[in-house]
Design a protein around this motif. Structure first.
Motif, mmCIF file in Angstrom:
data_model
loop_
_atom_site.group_PDB
_atom_site.id
_atom_site.type_symbol
_atom_site.label_atom_id
_atom_site.label_comp_id
_atom_site.label_asym_id
_atom_site.label_seq_id
_atom_site.Cartn_x
_atom_site.Cartn_y
_atom_site.Cartn_z
ATOM 1 N N LEU A 49 51.322 35.852 37.491
ATOM 2 C CA LEU A 49 51.548 36.925 38.441
ATOM 3 C C LEU A 49 52.987 37.045 38.902
ATOM 4 N N LEU A 50 53.645 35.953 39.187
ATOM 5 C CA LEU A 50 54.944 36.044 39.840
ATOM 6 C C LEU A 50 55.958 36.790 38.994
ATOM 7 N N ALA A 51 55.952 36.561 37.707
ATOM 8 C CA ALA A 51 56.920 37.259 36.858
ATOM 9 C C ALA A 51 56.722 38.758 36.946
ATOM 10 N N LEU A 52 55.468 39.176 36.971
ATOM 11 C CA LEU A 52 55.190 40.603 36.975
ATOM 12 C C LEU A 52 55.583 41.251 38.295
ATOM 13 N N LEU A 53 55.512 40.485 39.380
ATOM 14 C CA LEU A 53 55.797 41.059 40.681
ATOM 15 C C LEU A 53 57.274 41.054 41.015
ATOM 16 N N THR A 54 58.014 40.098 40.483
ATOM 17 C CA THR A 54 59.396 39.941 40.922
ATOM 18 C C THR A 54 60.433 40.331 39.892
ATOM 19 N N ALA A 107 56.846 38.886 50.825
ATOM 20 C CA ALA A 107 57.265 38.389 52.133
ATOM 21 C C ALA A 107 57.607 36.907 52.059
ATOM 22 N N ASP A 108 56.819 36.140 51.311
ATOM 23 C CA ASP A 108 57.110 34.710 51.149
ATOM 24 C C ASP A 108 58.452 34.499 50.467
ATOM 25 N N LEU A 109 58.727 35.285 49.433
ATOM 26 C CA LEU A 109 59.984 35.140 48.711
ATOM 27 C C LEU A 109 61.180 35.503 49.597
ATOM 28 N N ALA A 110 61.008 36.533 50.421
ATOM 29 C CA ALA A 110 62.091 36.925 51.314
ATOM 30 C C ALA A 110 62.336 35.864 52.386
ATOM 31 N N ARG A 111 61.259 35.237 52.828
ATOM 32 C CA ARG A 111 61.358 34.235 53.878
ATOM 33 C C ARG A 111 61.858 32.894 53.354
ATOM 34 N N PRO A 156 63.548 31.693 49.882
ATOM 35 C CA PRO A 156 64.041 31.844 48.506
ATOM 36 C C PRO A 156 63.913 30.577 47.678
ATOM 37 N N SER A 157 63.771 29.400 48.329
ATOM 38 C CA SER A 157 63.666 28.154 47.574
ATOM 39 C C SER A 157 62.381 28.086 46.757
ATOM 40 N N LEU A 158 61.445 28.991 47.010
ATOM 41 C CA LEU A 158 60.254 29.044 46.170
ATOM 42 C C LEU A 158 60.626 29.363 44.729
ATOM 43 N N MET A 159 61.755 30.057 44.558
ATOM 44 C CA MET A 159 62.159 30.513 43.237
ATOM 45 C C MET A 159 63.524 29.968 42.826
ATOM 46 N N PRO A 185 37.151 48.984 47.605
ATOM 47 C CA PRO A 185 37.897 47.787 47.982
ATOM 48 C C PRO A 185 38.432 47.036 46.763
ATOM 49 N N VAL A 186 39.695 46.657 46.829
ATOM 50 C CA VAL A 186 40.339 45.866 45.788
ATOM 51 C C VAL A 186 40.655 44.501 46.385
ATOM 52 N N LEU A 187 40.031 43.469 45.856
ATOM 53 C CA LEU A 187 40.206 42.120 46.369
ATOM 54 C C LEU A 187 40.813 41.226 45.291
ATOM 55 N N ALA A 188 41.439 40.149 45.733
ATOM 56 C CA ALA A 188 42.114 39.237 44.809
ATOM 57 C C ALA A 188 41.193 38.105 44.381
ATOM 58 N N LEU A 189 41.360 37.686 43.150
ATOM 59 C CA LEU A 189 40.616 36.540 42.630
ATOM 60 C C LEU A 189 41.155 35.222 43.169
ATOM 61 N N GLU A 190 42.392 35.222 43.646
ATOM 62 C CA GLU A 190 43.003 33.984 44.110
ATOM 63 C C GLU A 190 44.019 34.287 45.203
ATOM 64 N N PRO A 191 44.322 33.330 46.059
ATOM 65 C CA PRO A 191 45.334 33.533 47.095
ATOM 66 C C PRO A 191 46.696 33.837 46.483
ATOM 67 N N HIS A 192 47.523 34.542 47.230
ATOM 68 C CA HIS A 192 48.800 34.988 46.671
ATOM 69 C C HIS A 192 49.730 33.832 46.346
ATOM 70 N N GLU A 193 49.555 32.682 46.991
ATOM 71 C CA GLU A 193 50.455 31.553 46.750
ATOM 72 C C GLU A 193 49.981 30.648 45.617
ATOM 73 N N THR A 194 48.929 31.058 44.898
ATOM 74 C CA THR A 194 48.364 30.208 43.842
ATOM 75 C C THR A 194 49.398 29.828 42.792
ATOM 76 N N VAL A 195 50.174 30.810 42.331
ATOM 77 C CA VAL A 195 51.144 30.536 41.275
ATOM 78 C C VAL A 195 52.165 29.500 41.735
ATOM 79 N N PHE A 196 52.627 29.621 42.983
ATOM 80 C CA PHE A 196 53.569 28.632 43.509
ATOM 81 C C PHE A 196 52.961 27.244 43.471
ATOM 82 N N ARG A 197 51.718 27.138 43.929
ATOM 83 C CA ARG A 197 51.081 25.817 43.983
ATOM 84 C C ARG A 197 50.897 25.231 42.589
#
Length: 330
Positions: A5-10, A108-112, A114-117, A193-205
């Motif tokens: 996911l992260l590559a596609l979003l960022t 929002a996590d990436l903006a807050r 940046p060390s995530l990336m 309704p569109v729901l996620a299969l996993e929390p947004h921070e899954t890729v980071f973890r």
């Protein structure tokens, strides 16, 4: 395709705006010796449910339609959308890898933080990679519009994700979101309704659990395919639209194992680790999410096609949980 996911979003934020450069390569499968091509098909067919992009799972009164997606834009998605639109309209819930809320939370996590990336300590990639590998990586990043000095500071897992986006597709293809984005847009427009299969921070973890050396291994696996990136991109798309998702995995492994200078034990270990981290672990976590949504009515779940087949693919895991799965014509 199971692009994380992260590559596609960022990537669309990081890559400069550019006109879409269509991949004009040749299908690699067509150029392989007959024996190699047959071996790849045999390897793909050795796992459960190797073919098919549209499936129906039933258990009692519950119904789930599952759609294997390809995350990059392609005009052939229009026919797929025409086929699945009635299925979306008949659902109570649409499940995707990341919906609009998750995308916003990730940004929002990436903006807050940046060390995530971006690595804030330890060696840079320029320092960690041998000169020859760094030169290959630098060229690959330039082709994607990214200056090597900046890439050197990225966390290696993120660089491997950037390498997964063909340079000939560019940011425009990523920004459109492929079939996933089309499904989300249609469902949102209909008020479903569109729901996620996993929390947004899954890729980071997932990647934080990997060692620095393991992450470098992902870069090396990606670089092995870089000389034929346009051919590889065309081949992946063709295999996807031929409804052969497992063949994509087998071909990728074959090309990495046969790349000049490949260390076979290392490549095999890297692929085993990537399959466990990027697919198997996530697949297992998705099953209870799918089942919970299905308890409230019909569900359509759309996610990367590589998650469908295999002993630990979503389809087999659903079967293990008592669901009956059936391939539908696409």
């Amino acid at each position: 395709m199971s692009r994380p996911l992260l590559a596609l979003l960022t990537a669309a934020l990081l890559l400069p705006a550019m006109a879409r450069a269509e991949c004009a390569g040749q299908n690699i499968l067509d150029s392989l010796p007959d024996a190699d091509r047959s071996a790849l098909h045999a390897a793909a067919d050795a796992v459960p449910n190797p073919r098919g992009l549209l499936w129906r799972a039933t258990r009692g009164d519950s119904t789930v339609h599952l759609v294997g997606t390809y995350h990059l834009d392609d005009p052939r998605h229009a026919a797929t959308m025409a086929r699945i639109t009635p299925l979306i309209d008949a659902t109570t819930t649409v499940l995707v890898e990341a919906g609009p809320q998750e995308e916003a939370a990730l940004m929002a996590d990436l903006a807050r933080d940046p060390s995530l990336m971006v690595a804030t300590e330890g060696p840079t990639l320029r320092e960690a990679l041998p000169d020859e590998e760094w030169a290959l990586l630098a060229d690959a990043m330039r082709a994607r519009g990214l200056p090597p000095f900046m890439v050197s500071k990225f966390r290696p897992w993120y660089v491997s994700m950037l390498l997964a986006i063909p340079a000939c597709d560019g940011a425009v293809a990523v920004a459109k979101g492929g079939l996933d984005g089309m499904v989300i847009d249609h469902a949102t427009g209909r008020g479903i309704p569109v729901l996620a299969l996993e929390p947004h921070e899954t890729v980071f973890r997932l990647f934080q659990s990997m060692s620095f050396e393991d992450q470098l291994g992902m870069i090396r696996s990606s670089l092995a395919l870089e000389p034929r990136s346009a051919d590889y991109a065309v081949t992946l798309a063709d295999a996807y639209f031929a409804e052969e998702p497992r063949l994509i995995w087998e071909l990728t492994r074959h090309l990495s194992l046969t790349a000049p200078g490949a260390d076979v034990p290392t490549v095999q270990a890297d692929f085993t680790r990537m399959e466990q981290t990027l697919m198997t672990d996530r697949n297992r976590a998705w099953i209870p999410v799918i089942e919970q949504a299905a308890a409230d009515g019909p569900v359509l779940a759309a996610f990367g096609a590589l998650h469908l087949p295999g002993e630990t693919g979503v389809l087999r895991l659903l079967e293990d949980a008592g669901w009956t799965v059936e391939r539908l014509p696409l």
